[in-house]
Scaffold this active site. Structure first.
Site, short mmCIF file in Angstrom:
data_model
loop_
_atom_site.label_atom_id
_atom_site.label_comp_id
_atom_site.label_asym_id
_atom_site.label_seq_id
_atom_site.Cartn_x
_atom_site.Cartn_y
_atom_site.Cartn_z
CG LEU A 24 -1.24 -12.43 2.37
CD1 LEU A 24 -0.92 -10.94 2.18
CD2 LEU A 24 -1.80 -12.68 3.76
CG ASP A 66 1.45 -13.66 -0.64
OD1 ASP A 66 0.71 -14.19 -1.49
OD2 ASP A 66 1.15 -13.57 0.57
CD GLU A 71 2.45 -5.40 -10.89
OE1 GLU A 71 1.43 -5.97 -10.48
OE2 GLU A 71 2.53 -4.89 -11.99
CG ASP A 72 2.24 -6.53 -5.22
OD1 ASP A 72 1.66 -5.67 -5.90
OD2 ASP A 72 1.85 -7.70 -5.13
NE ARG A 91 3.32 -9.72 -1.05
CZ ARG A 91 3.11 -9.48 -2.34
NH1 ARG A 91 1.92 -9.10 -2.75
NH2 ARG A 91 4.08 -9.62 -3.22
NE ARG A 137 -3.01 -6.41 0.85
CZ ARG A 137 -2.51 -7.45 0.21
NH1 ARG A 137 -1.44 -7.29 -0.56
NH2 ARG A 137 -3.06 -8.63 0.33
CG HIS A 168 -2.88 -4.93 -5.93
ND1 HIS A 168 -2.27 -6.17 -5.88
CD2 HIS A 168 -2.42 -4.25 -4.86
CE1 HIS A 168 -1.49 -6.23 -4.81
NE2 HIS A 168 -1.56 -5.08 -4.17
CB CYS A 255 1.26 -10.30 -9.38
SG CYS A 255 -0.47 -10.06 -9.62
C1 CIR Z 1 -1.40 -10.72 -1.96
O1 CIR Z 1 -2.51 -10.78 -1.45
O2 CIR Z 1 -0.61 -9.81 -1.70
C2 CIR Z 1 -0.97 -11.82 -2.92
N1 CIR Z 1 -1.60 -13.03 -2.52
C3 CIR Z 1 -1.33 -11.47 -4.34
C4 CIR Z 1 -0.59 -10.29 -4.86
C5 CIR Z 1 -0.94 -9.96 -6.27
N2 CIR Z 1 -0.13 -8.90 -6.75
C6 CIR Z 1 -0.51 -8.02 -7.66
O3 CIR Z 1 -1.67 -8.00 -8.07
N3 CIR Z 1 0.37 -7.11 -8.06
#
Ligand code: CIR
Length: 260
Positions: A24, A66, A71-72, A91, A137, A168, A255
């Site tokens: 993404l 992704d 971290e997410d 995700r 998100r 984020h 991340c």
């Molecule tokens: C996203 O859009 O979810 C991923 N391309 C990037 C996630 C980055 N994660 C973060 O900052 N913790």
């Protein structure tokens, strides 16, 4: 006395896979180059290990482009972990893939069950509270559920706002020590860090705000010399990591790992 906000014995990472090109992104600034990303990822992991920490390195998950941005998927706290519920539909499945690893390292694992959403990138754990930025998100229900889930661990959750157009909360800030935040001026202007010592990234170097303090090092994305100079002048031991390819997917230093 250890400081659980900056001192870690372990980290969890996941190598990027071929499908990273489908990750993404808010804007298309070019296709990420997997081989360069793997080199940068190896440097990142080696730096974490250099501090003496154990790094659990998970294999690529091709079904989830992704998934390198681990971290997410979870919030890791000294008392236990909370599995997240990402706001990005593509995700969602990453959480189930991460869960067995989290259950191996924690006895107490809780879950955000919904209907709300929350991603780890919106959560900053400081020495006194957990700040959660509402974003595209992370919604109010997600923050409310996290507040309930961690209440008996005696964590106070404070809802704040991720600036519009910023993916984020931690895209724009990081914790340097229990009471010191590195932030963009635009985020700090919201007043969310009142009571903390705040260091600003240099103008034009906003992307440097997504750094991490991990034991003795601050891992910072390469290419932001004025911010690095400021951090070194403040006494931080900064390691610069190439983030050019992750940045194409709006990803940065925080991340790429879960830190525990
Ligand atoms: C996203 O859009 O979810 C991923 N391309 C990037 C996630 C980055 N994660 C973060 O900052 N913790």
């Amino acid at each position: 006395m250890t400081d659980p906000t900056i001192e870690f014995t372990r980290a969890i990472t996941r190598r990027p896979g071929q499908s990273i090109t489908e990750g993404l992104r808010a804007q298309d600034t070019g296709t990420p180059d997997l081989s360069r990303m793997l080199d940068a990822h190896a440097h990142y992991v080696a730096t974490l290990k250099q501090t003496g920490a154990e790094v659990i390195e998970l294999p690529p998950l091709e079904a989830y482009p992704d998934a390198v941005f681990v971290e997410d998927t979870a919030l890791c706290l000294p008392q236990g972990a909370v599995l997240m519920r990402p706001g990005a539909p593509s995700r969602m499945g990453e959480v189930a893939a991460m869960a067995p690893t989290i259950r191996e390292v924690y006895d107490d694992v809780r879950e955000i069950r919904g209907p709300g959403h929350i991603e780890g990138g919106d959560i900053l754990v400081t020495g006194k509270e957990i700040l959660v930025g509402r974003s595209d998100r992370t919604d109010a229900d997600g923050v409310a559920e996290l507040t309930r889930v961690v209440a008996d661990w005696e964590h106070k959750v404070r809802e704040v706002v991720t600036p519009p157009g910023v993916l984020h909360f931690k895209t724009d800030c990081s914790l340097l020590d229990a009471n010191t935040i590195l932030s963009t001026k635009r985020l700090d202007a919201s007043g969310c860090f009142d009571g903390y010592r705040v260091l600003h990234v240099a103008d034009g170097e906003e992307a440097a705000a997504n750094s991490i303090r991990f034991n003795q090092f601050v891992l910072a994305p390469a290419g932001f010399p004025r911010t690095v100079e400021m951090l070194r002048a403040q006494g931080y031991d900064v390691v610069e990591i190439d983030n050019a390819d992750c940045a194409k997917l709006d990803g940065g230093m925080s991340c790429l790992s879960l830190r525990l």
